[in-house]
Write a protein that holds these residues in place. Structure first.
Motif, PDB file in Angstrom:
ATOM      1  N   VAL A 134       5.894  12.703 -70.072  1.00  0.00           N
ATOM      2  CA  VAL A 134       5.335  12.727 -71.426  1.00  0.00           C
ATOM      3  C   VAL A 134       5.529  14.110 -72.050  1.00  0.00           C
ATOM      4  N   LEU A 135       5.256  15.146 -71.270  1.00  0.00           N
ATOM      5  CA  LEU A 135       5.422  16.494 -71.804  1.00  0.00           C
ATOM      6  C   LEU A 135       6.885  16.820 -72.086  1.00  0.00           C
ATOM      7  N   ARG A 136       7.731  16.484 -71.147  1.00  0.00           N
ATOM      8  CA  ARG A 136       9.145  16.875 -71.253  1.00  0.00           C
ATOM      9  C   ARG A 136       9.886  16.080 -72.324  1.00  0.00           C
ATOM     10  N   TYR A 137       9.667  14.762 -72.368  1.00  0.00           N
ATOM     11  CA  TYR A 137      10.473  13.937 -73.256  1.00  0.00           C
ATOM     12  C   TYR A 137       9.728  13.416 -74.474  1.00  0.00           C
ATOM     13  N   PHE A 138       8.452  13.127 -74.350  1.00  0.00           N
ATOM     14  CA  PHE A 138       7.718  12.655 -75.526  1.00  0.00           C
ATOM     15  C   PHE A 138       7.406  13.816 -76.460  1.00  0.00           C
ATOM     16  N   LEU A 139       6.915  14.925 -75.881  1.00  0.00           N
ATOM     17  CA  LEU A 139       6.625  16.093 -76.703  1.00  0.00           C
ATOM     18  C   LEU A 139       7.833  17.013 -76.853  1.00  0.00           C
ATOM     19  N   ASP A 140       8.897  16.703 -76.123  1.00  0.00           N
ATOM     20  CA  ASP A 140      10.147  17.461 -76.196  1.00  0.00           C
ATOM     21  C   ASP A 140       9.938  18.935 -75.856  1.00  0.00           C
ATOM     22  N   LEU A 141       9.147  19.184 -74.814  1.00  0.00           N
ATOM     23  CA  LEU A 141       8.921  20.551 -74.374  1.00  0.00           C
ATOM     24  C   LEU A 141      10.046  20.987 -73.447  1.00  0.00           C
ATOM     25  N   THR A 146       6.735  22.813 -70.177  1.00  0.00           N
ATOM     26  CA  THR A 146       6.168  21.733 -69.370  1.00  0.00           C
ATOM     27  C   THR A 146       5.435  22.313 -68.179  1.00  0.00           C
ATOM     28  N   ALA A 147       6.067  23.260 -67.502  1.00  0.00           N
ATOM     29  CA  ALA A 147       5.446  23.899 -66.334  1.00  0.00           C
ATOM     30  C   ALA A 147       4.159  24.612 -66.719  1.00  0.00           C
ATOM     31  N   THR A 148       4.183  25.328 -67.832  1.00  0.00           N
ATOM     32  CA  THR A 148       2.995  26.044 -68.291  1.00  0.00           C
ATOM     33  C   THR A 148       1.860  25.075 -68.607  1.00  0.00           C
ATOM     34  N   ALA A 149       2.174  23.996 -69.306  1.00  0.00           N
ATOM     35  CA  ALA A 149       1.141  23.012 -69.665  1.00  0.00           C
ATOM     36  C   ALA A 149       0.541  22.367 -68.423  1.00  0.00           C
ATOM     37  N   MET A 150       1.360  22.134 -67.404  1.00  0.00           N
ATOM     38  CA  MET A 150       0.882  21.480 -66.181  1.00  0.00           C
ATOM     39  C   MET A 150       0.269  22.473 -65.201  1.00  0.00           C
ATOM     40  N   GLY A 151       0.482  23.755 -65.428  1.00  0.00           N
ATOM     41  CA  GLY A 151      -0.047  24.769 -64.522  1.00  0.00           C
ATOM     42  C   GLY A 151       0.725  24.842 -63.216  1.00  0.00           C
ATOM     43  N   ILE A 152       2.038  24.621 -63.275  1.00  0.00           N
ATOM     44  CA  ILE A 152       2.878  24.640 -62.084  1.00  0.00           C
ATOM     45  C   ILE A 152       4.111  25.501 -62.360  1.00  0.00           C
ATOM     46  N   SER A 153       4.910  25.741 -61.326  1.00  0.00           N
ATOM     47  CA  SER A 153       6.120  26.535 -61.518  1.00  0.00           C
ATOM     48  C   SER A 153       7.186  25.710 -62.231  1.00  0.00           C
ATOM     49  N   ARG A 154       8.164  26.408 -62.769  1.00  0.00           N
ATOM     50  CA  ARG A 154       9.262  25.734 -63.482  1.00  0.00           C
ATOM     51  C   ARG A 154      10.034  24.819 -62.536  1.00  0.00           C
ATOM     52  N   GLY A 155      10.298  25.276 -61.332  1.00  0.00           N
ATOM     53  CA  GLY A 155      11.023  24.465 -60.350  1.00  0.00           C
ATOM     54  C   GLY A 155      10.269  23.197 -59.983  1.00  0.00           C
ATOM     55  N   THR A 156       8.967  23.314 -59.830  1.00  0.00           N
ATOM     56  CA  THR A 156       8.148  22.144 -59.517  1.00  0.00           C
ATOM     57  C   THR A 156       8.152  21.166 -60.683  1.00  0.00           C
ATOM     58  N   VAL A 161       9.871  16.001 -62.813  1.00  0.00           N
ATOM     59  CA  VAL A 161      10.527  15.214 -63.868  1.00  0.00           C
ATOM     60  C   VAL A 161      11.658  14.391 -63.265  1.00  0.00           C
ATOM     61  N   SER A 162      12.436  15.001 -62.402  1.00  0.00           N
ATOM     62  CA  SER A 162      13.561  14.292 -61.777  1.00  0.00           C
ATOM     63  C   SER A 162      13.074  13.093 -60.963  1.00  0.00           C
ATOM     64  N   ARG A 163      12.052  13.302 -60.144  1.00  0.00           N
ATOM     65  CA  ARG A 163      11.498  12.196 -59.340  1.00  0.00           C
ATOM     66  C   ARG A 163      10.877  11.124 -60.227  1.00  0.00           C
ATOM     67  N   ALA A 164      10.227  11.549 -61.294  1.00  0.00           N
ATOM     68  CA  ALA A 164       9.597  10.598 -62.212  1.00  0.00           C
ATOM     69  C   ALA A 164      10.646   9.728 -62.896  1.00  0.00           C
ATOM     70  N   LEU A 165      11.754  10.328 -63.300  1.00  0.00           N
ATOM     71  CA  LEU A 165      12.828   9.550 -63.928  1.00  0.00           C
ATOM     72  C   LEU A 165      13.410   8.535 -62.958  1.00  0.00           C
ATOM     73  N   ALA A 166      13.593   8.950 -61.707  1.00  0.00           N
ATOM     74  CA  ALA A 166      14.118   8.030 -60.694  1.00  0.00           C
ATOM     75  C   ALA A 166      13.146   6.877 -60.472  1.00  0.00           C
ATOM     76  N   SER A 167      11.873   7.191 -60.383  1.00  0.00           N
ATOM     77  CA  SER A 167      10.862   6.161 -60.182  1.00  0.00           C
ATOM     78  C   SER A 167      10.766   5.235 -61.396  1.00  0.00           C
ATOM     79  N   LEU A 168      10.829   5.805 -62.577  1.00  0.00           N
ATOM     80  CA  LEU A 168      10.784   4.999 -63.804  1.00  0.00           C
ATOM     81  C   LEU A 168      11.964   4.039 -63.858  1.00  0.00           C
ATOM     82  N   SER A 169      13.130   4.516 -63.499  1.00  0.00           N
ATOM     83  CA  SER A 169      14.306   3.633 -63.537  1.00  0.00           C
ATOM     84  C   SER A 169      14.174   2.503 -62.520  1.00  0.00           C
ATOM     85  N   ARG A 170      13.551   2.782 -61.371  1.00  0.00           N
ATOM     86  CA  ARG A 170      13.309   1.700 -60.383  1.00  0.00           C
ATOM     87  C   ARG A 170      12.358   0.654 -60.954  1.00  0.00           C
ATOM     88  N   HIS A 171      11.336   1.119 -61.664  1.00  0.00           N
ATOM     89  CA  HIS A 171      10.378   0.177 -62.268  1.00  0.00           C
ATOM     90  C   HIS A 171      11.009  -0.658 -63.372  1.00  0.00           C
TER      91      HIS A 171
END
Length: 176
Positions: A134-141, A146-156, A161-171
């Motif tokens: 939602v942060l990366r693609y809906f809000l286009d951050l 995205t990392a700052t909003a989630m309170g995590i590192s950029r790599g995380t 996001v990568s895992r979420a996209l893979a999971s979304l495509s499976r669904h």
């Protein structure tokens, strides 16, 4: 007594000169943040409450805000934190039939089966993955925002996001 009143007023409301910038921030971003919150919690009224509470918290802290340019990231993080809290209190993920909110007659005409499938699949993701998408693609951050909003590192954020996209495509894959 007058001195105490002045101090209380200053700490609970924006200074008159800053009220315009707070109001402008609200007008420009409240709807988008409400839509984001809806995607996170799946309930229009709860999403509206979450955003109102986040802006109320910002309003109370506005006079002590050192850098007004950081107000949007602050309120965005507050909305996410309130969504997380709401989902934790529910203890169960959103399982109902997801009907996207209708913001206008035009948006109602645009809603189609594909969009409903995507929104339903989005709600089947883990909350953190849904949040990242939602942060990366809906809000286009950016990845950094995205990392700052989630309170995590950029790599995380990037790997989430990568895992979420893979999971979304499976669904969304057609059932065989």
């Amino acid at each position: 007594m007058r001195r105490l009143w002045d101090m209380t007023t200053e700490t609970t409301a924006p200074r008159r000169a800053d009220e315009g910038s707070f109001s402008s921030l609200y007008r420009e971003h409240a709807l988008g943040l409400t839509r984001m919150a809806f995607l996170m919690v799946g309930d229009r009224e709860a999403a509206q409450d979450v955003v109102q509470e986040a802006f109320l918290g910002l309003y109370r802290r506005w006079p002590s805000l050192r850098d007004p340019s950081k107000a949007l990231p602050y309120v965005r993080s507050a909305v996410l934190n309130r969504c997380r809290s709401l989902l934790r209190r529910r203890r169960l993920p959103f399982l109902g039939a997801l009907e996207p909110p209708v913001w206008s007659a035009e948006s109602e005409a645009i809603l189609g089966e594909d969009r409903r499938e995507v929104l339903a699949a989005l709600h089947r993701l883990a909350p953190r993955q849904r949040e990242a998408l939602v942060l990366r693609y809906f809000l286009d951050l950016s990845e950094e925002e995205t990392a700052t909003a989630m309170g995590i590192s950029r790599g995380t954020a990037k790997s989430t996001v990568s895992r979420a996209l893979a999971s979304l495509s499976r669904h969304l894959e057609p059932q065989r």
